[in-house]
Design a protein around this motif. Structure first.
Motif, PDB file in Angstrom:
ATOM      1  N   LEU A  58       7.803  -2.347  -0.523  1.00 32.32           N
ATOM      2  CA  LEU A  58       9.205  -2.749  -0.673  1.00 32.32           C
ATOM      3  C   LEU A  58      10.121  -1.766   0.070  1.00 32.32           C
ATOM      4  O   LEU A  58      11.064  -2.167   0.759  1.00 32.32           O
ATOM      5  CB  LEU A  58       9.556  -2.799  -2.169  1.00 32.32           C
ATOM      6  CG  LEU A  58      10.894  -3.401  -2.555  1.00 32.32           C
ATOM      7  CD1 LEU A  58      11.039  -4.829  -2.034  1.00 32.32           C
ATOM      8  CD2 LEU A  58      11.091  -3.379  -4.077  1.00 32.32           C
ATOM      9  N   GLU A  59       9.810  -0.482  -0.038  1.00 38.34           N
ATOM     10  CA  GLU A  59      10.621   0.522   0.669  1.00 38.34           C
ATOM     11  C   GLU A  59      10.474   0.392   2.180  1.00 38.34           C
ATOM     12  O   GLU A  59      11.448   0.502   2.925  1.00 38.34           O
ATOM     13  CB  GLU A  59      10.228   1.930   0.207  1.00 38.34           C
ATOM     14  CG  GLU A  59      10.857   2.264  -1.128  1.00 38.34           C
ATOM     15  CD  GLU A  59      10.431   3.619  -1.686  1.00 38.34           C
ATOM     16  OE1 GLU A  59       9.345   4.112  -1.311  1.00 38.34           O
ATOM     17  OE2 GLU A  59      11.177   4.158  -2.504  1.00 38.34           O
ATOM     18  N   ALA A  60       9.234   0.162   2.637  1.00 39.40           N
ATOM     19  CA  ALA A  60       9.008   0.001   4.077  1.00 39.40           C
ATOM     20  C   ALA A  60       9.787  -1.214   4.595  1.00 39.40           C
ATOM     21  O   ALA A  60      10.441  -1.156   5.641  1.00 39.40           O
ATOM     22  CB  ALA A  60       7.522  -0.163   4.358  1.00 39.40           C
ATOM     23  N   ALA A  61       9.739  -2.319   3.832  1.00 37.43           N
ATOM     24  CA  ALA A  61      10.444  -3.534   4.240  1.00 37.43           C
ATOM     25  C   ALA A  61      11.954  -3.294   4.266  1.00 37.43           C
ATOM     26  O   ALA A  61      12.665  -3.779   5.160  1.00 37.43           O
ATOM     27  CB  ALA A  61      10.106  -4.674   3.286  1.00 37.43           C
ATOM     28  N   SER A  62      12.431  -2.511   3.290  1.00 36.60           N
ATOM     29  CA  SER A  62      13.858  -2.197   3.232  1.00 36.60           C
ATOM     30  C   SER A  62      14.289  -1.399   4.473  1.00 36.60           C
ATOM     31  O   SER A  62      15.326  -1.679   5.090  1.00 36.60           O
ATOM     32  CB  SER A  62      14.136  -1.402   1.950  1.00 36.60           C
ATOM     33  OG  SER A  62      15.389  -0.802   2.001  1.00 36.60           O
ATOM     34  N   GLU A  63      13.466  -0.425   4.856  1.00 38.52           N
ATOM     35  CA  GLU A  63      13.769   0.338   6.081  1.00 38.52           C
ATOM     36  C   GLU A  63      13.803  -0.573   7.296  1.00 38.52           C
ATOM     37  O   GLU A  63      14.679  -0.447   8.167  1.00 38.52           O
ATOM     38  CB  GLU A  63      12.670   1.384   6.322  1.00 38.52           C
ATOM     39  CG  GLU A  63      12.865   2.693   5.613  1.00 38.52           C
ATOM     40  CD  GLU A  63      11.837   3.707   6.126  1.00 38.52           C
ATOM     41  OE1 GLU A  63      11.890   4.097   7.299  1.00 38.52           O
ATOM     42  OE2 GLU A  63      10.937   4.075   5.336  1.00 38.52           O
ATOM     43  N   MET A  64      12.820  -1.476   7.366  1.00 35.81           N
ATOM     44  CA  MET A  64      12.768  -2.388   8.524  1.00 35.81           C
ATOM     45  C   MET A  64      13.995  -3.281   8.566  1.00 35.81           C
ATOM     46  O   MET A  64      14.574  -3.516   9.628  1.00 35.81           O
ATOM     47  CB  MET A  64      11.503  -3.258   8.457  1.00 35.81           C
ATOM     48  CG  MET A  64      10.237  -2.476   8.737  1.00 35.81           C
ATOM     49  SD  MET A  64       8.745  -3.448   8.470  1.00 35.81           S
ATOM     50  CE  MET A  64       8.891  -4.682   9.761  1.00 35.81           C
ATOM     51  N   ALA A  65      14.386  -3.787   7.389  1.00 37.36           N
ATOM     52  CA  ALA A  65      15.553  -4.675   7.339  1.00 37.36           C
ATOM     53  C   ALA A  65      16.823  -3.919   7.746  1.00 37.36           C
ATOM     54  O   ALA A  65      17.662  -4.446   8.484  1.00 37.36           O
ATOM     55  CB  ALA A  65      15.699  -5.261   5.940  1.00 37.36           C
ATOM     56  N   ASP A  66      16.945  -2.659   7.300  1.00 41.45           N
ATOM     57  CA  ASP A  66      18.124  -1.864   7.667  1.00 41.45           C
ATOM     58  C   ASP A  66      18.188  -1.633   9.178  1.00 41.45           C
ATOM     59  O   ASP A  66      19.242  -1.743   9.799  1.00 41.45           O
ATOM     60  CB  ASP A  66      18.108  -0.515   6.931  1.00 41.45           C
ATOM     61  CG  ASP A  66      18.476  -0.680   5.462  1.00 41.45           C
ATOM     62  OD1 ASP A  66      18.983  -1.761   5.085  1.00 41.45           O
ATOM     63  OD2 ASP A  66      18.223   0.269   4.679  1.00 41.45           O
ATOM     64  N   ARG A  67      17.034  -1.305   9.752  1.00 39.84           N
ATOM     65  CA  ARG A  67      16.997  -1.105  11.203  1.00 39.84           C
ATOM     66  C   ARG A  67      17.364  -2.398  11.937  1.00 39.84           C
ATOM     67  O   ARG A  67      18.074  -2.388  12.932  1.00 39.84           O
ATOM     68  CB  ARG A  67      15.598  -0.700  11.656  1.00 39.84           C
ATOM     69  CG  ARG A  67      15.216   0.718  11.294  1.00 39.84           C
ATOM     70  CD  ARG A  67      13.846   0.976  11.870  1.00 39.84           C
ATOM     71  NE  ARG A  67      13.345   2.302  11.565  1.00 39.84           N
ATOM     72  CZ  ARG A  67      12.250   2.810  12.121  1.00 39.84           C
ATOM     73  NH1 ARG A  67      11.570   2.101  12.993  1.00 39.84           N
ATOM     74  NH2 ARG A  67      11.846   4.017  11.817  1.00 39.84           N
ATOM     75  N   GLY A  68      16.823  -3.509  11.419  1.00 42.10           N
ATOM     76  CA  GLY A  68      17.098  -4.821  12.050  1.00 42.10           C
ATOM     77  C   GLY A  68      18.564  -5.185  11.958  1.00 42.10           C
ATOM     78  O   GLY A  68      19.145  -5.704  12.906  1.00 42.10           O
ATOM     79  N   ALA A  69      19.181  -4.872  10.823  1.00 40.66           N
ATOM     80  CA  ALA A  69      20.596  -5.206  10.631  1.00 40.66           C
ATOM     81  C   ALA A  69      21.480  -4.341  11.513  1.00 40.66           C
ATOM     82  O   ALA A  69      22.536  -4.765  11.971  1.00 40.66           O
ATOM     83  CB  ALA A  69      20.972  -5.041   9.172  1.00 40.66           C
ATOM     84  N   ALA A  70      21.000  -3.111  11.771  1.00 39.26           N
ATOM     85  CA  ALA A  70      21.764  -2.199  12.609  1.00 39.26           C
ATOM     86  C   ALA A  70      21.517  -2.493  14.097  1.00 39.26           C
ATOM     87  O   ALA A  70      22.069  -1.837  14.976  1.00 39.26           O
ATOM     88  CB  ALA A  70      21.406  -0.750  12.287  1.00 39.26           C
ATOM     89  N   GLY A  71      20.655  -3.440  14.385  1.00 44.97           N
ATOM     90  CA  GLY A  71      20.321  -3.765  15.770  1.00 44.97           C
ATOM     91  C   GLY A  71      19.505  -2.671  16.420  1.00 44.97           C
ATOM     92  O   GLY A  71      19.395  -2.586  17.646  1.00 44.97           O
ATOM     93  N   ASN A  72      18.878  -1.844  15.572  1.00 39.27           N
ATOM     94  CA  ASN A  72      18.204  -0.647  16.050  1.00 39.27           C
ATOM     95  C   ASN A  72      16.692  -0.892  16.144  1.00 39.27           C
ATOM     96  O   ASN A  72      15.905  -0.172  15.570  1.00 39.27           O
ATOM     97  CB  ASN A  72      18.536   0.467  15.037  1.00 39.27           C
ATOM     98  CG  ASN A  72      17.980   1.792  15.447  1.00 39.27           C
ATOM     99  OD1 ASN A  72      17.645   2.001  16.602  1.00 39.27           O
ATOM    100  ND2 ASN A  72      17.869   2.698  14.475  1.00 39.27           N
TER     101      ASN A  72
END
Ligand code: ADP
Ligand code: MG
Length: 337
Positions: free
Chosen positions: A322-336
């Motif tokens: 869940l934490e890994a997915a959260s990091e991925m989603a944050d990066r994706g939302a930041a366009g990073n």
């Protein structure tokens, strides 16, 4: 593993352990307030045993992340190929659990099972016996992707294009077909133009660098590499990177390694820490902060046709995904990415 075998395992396991961990959790109170109260009642870290400390820490992490809505990716659908030509490093486990975690957090997610073994289909509880329409029909016969996609019954917002044993022959059958490297890409693009919108598409690859994996790399823009924290972890990585480079040069200029996840981390060994340090040194941008621990719950879940995210949502393995997915989603939302 075939569906029959999975059922047998389920029956055997249900004899040995009649209560699934998630059922127990639900009985103890699944709603956020009750869970929060439960967390409060846990012993204070520093005063107690390591086990009590870990329980308290896990409860806090769960409360922080469970039920949180993850942001959508800034640039539209993210298509990630989960690749590593080594077998048993956690590709399938990572694909299905990250996918389930993203879906549970409100995103629309498709898993494409591109491994003839069909392990991802099994882990998601998706029917994939020989007659089921599958990704083989998409690749070899040009059947539209949306016609083979099935919903995952244990997680809302999660779908799977299953792999059947037919796919074992596809590696050879594809050789003589036109556009043999880009057949999956075409299918994914055609599905998108028909209005089948996903936030994330995760493609689970077989442990080889053949035409199936090449199709996955042409269909994706990102490569997601799980690395097992063991002695030979980095062996073969340079071959994988070379292949990614070849695909980028000739077939898919957008392809890049965006995400690396360290799996089967054992905090008690110096080896795990050394492998993790080395990978982080080489790929500081790509490696997720979260590492996935070795966890019995993670390895048990597939025999119930479930991801660990529903099989035991409070386990350390589920929390890590869940934490890994959260990091991925944050990066994706930041366009990073
Ligand atoms: P791959 O798809 O790369 O071949 P799998 O995801 O199938 O690898 O994992 C290989 C084996 O290791 C499976 O039996 C799986 O259940 C187990 N496994 C994967 N990740 C973990 C983990 N974090 N802890 C314990 N077992 C794991
Ligand atoms: Mg696999």
């Amino acid at each position: 593993m075939g569906a029959g075998q999975a059922t047998r395992l389920v029956e055997d396991a249900s004899l040995a352990a009649p209560v699934r961990p998630s059922d127990r959790l639900r009985r103890e109170g699944g709603d956020p307030h009750e869970r929060s109260a439960l967390a409060e009642s846990l012993p204070t870290p520093g005063l107690d045993t390591p086990v009590a400390r870990e329980l308290a820490e896990n409860a806090r992490r769960r409360i922080r992340l469970t039920g949180q809505a993850f942001p959508k990716p800034a640039g539209g659908t993210r298509v990630l190929t989960v690749a590593n030509q080594k077998g048993g490093v956690g590709k399938t486990t990572t694909t299905v659990n990250v996918a389930a975690a993203l879906a549970q957090s409100g995103l629309r997610v498709l898993v494409i099972d591109l491994d003839p073994q069909g392990n991802a289909s099994t882990a998601l509880g998706i029917d994939h016996h020989a007659e089921v329409p599958s990704i083989y029909d998409v690749l070899v016969d040009g059947q539209p992707l949306d016609e083979v996609v099935q919903p995952c019954t244990t997680v809302e917002g999660l779908w799977c294009a299953p792999a059947t044993i037919d796919l074992a022959g596809a590696e050879i059958e594809l050789v003589s077909l036109v556009a043999r490297e880009s057949r999956l890409q075409r299918a994914v693009q055609a599905a998108a133009t028909k209005g089948h919108e996903f936030d994330y598409i995760l493609i689970d690859c077989p442990p080889s660098l053949g035409l199936l994996t090449v199709n996955a790399m042409v269909a994706a823009t990102e490569v997601f590499i799980p690395i097992q924290c063991e002695y030979y972890a980095l062996e073969g990585l340079s071959q994988l990177l070379k292949n990614i480079e070849l695909v980028r040069a000739h077939l898919n200029p957008a392809l890049h390694v965006s995400t690396i996840l360290l799996t089967m981390y054992d905090g008690r060994t110096r080896l795990s820490a050394q492998v993790a340090d080395e990978v982080r040194e080489h790929f500081p941008e790509q490696v997720l902060r979260t590492t996935v621990p070795r966890s019995v719950r993670i390895s048990e879940a597939p025999s119930f046709g479930e991801t660990v995210m529903t099989y035991d949502a409070s386990s350390s393995g589920a929390l890590a995904y869940l934490e890994a997915a959260s990091e991925m989603a944050d990066r994706g939302a930041a366009g990073n990415v």
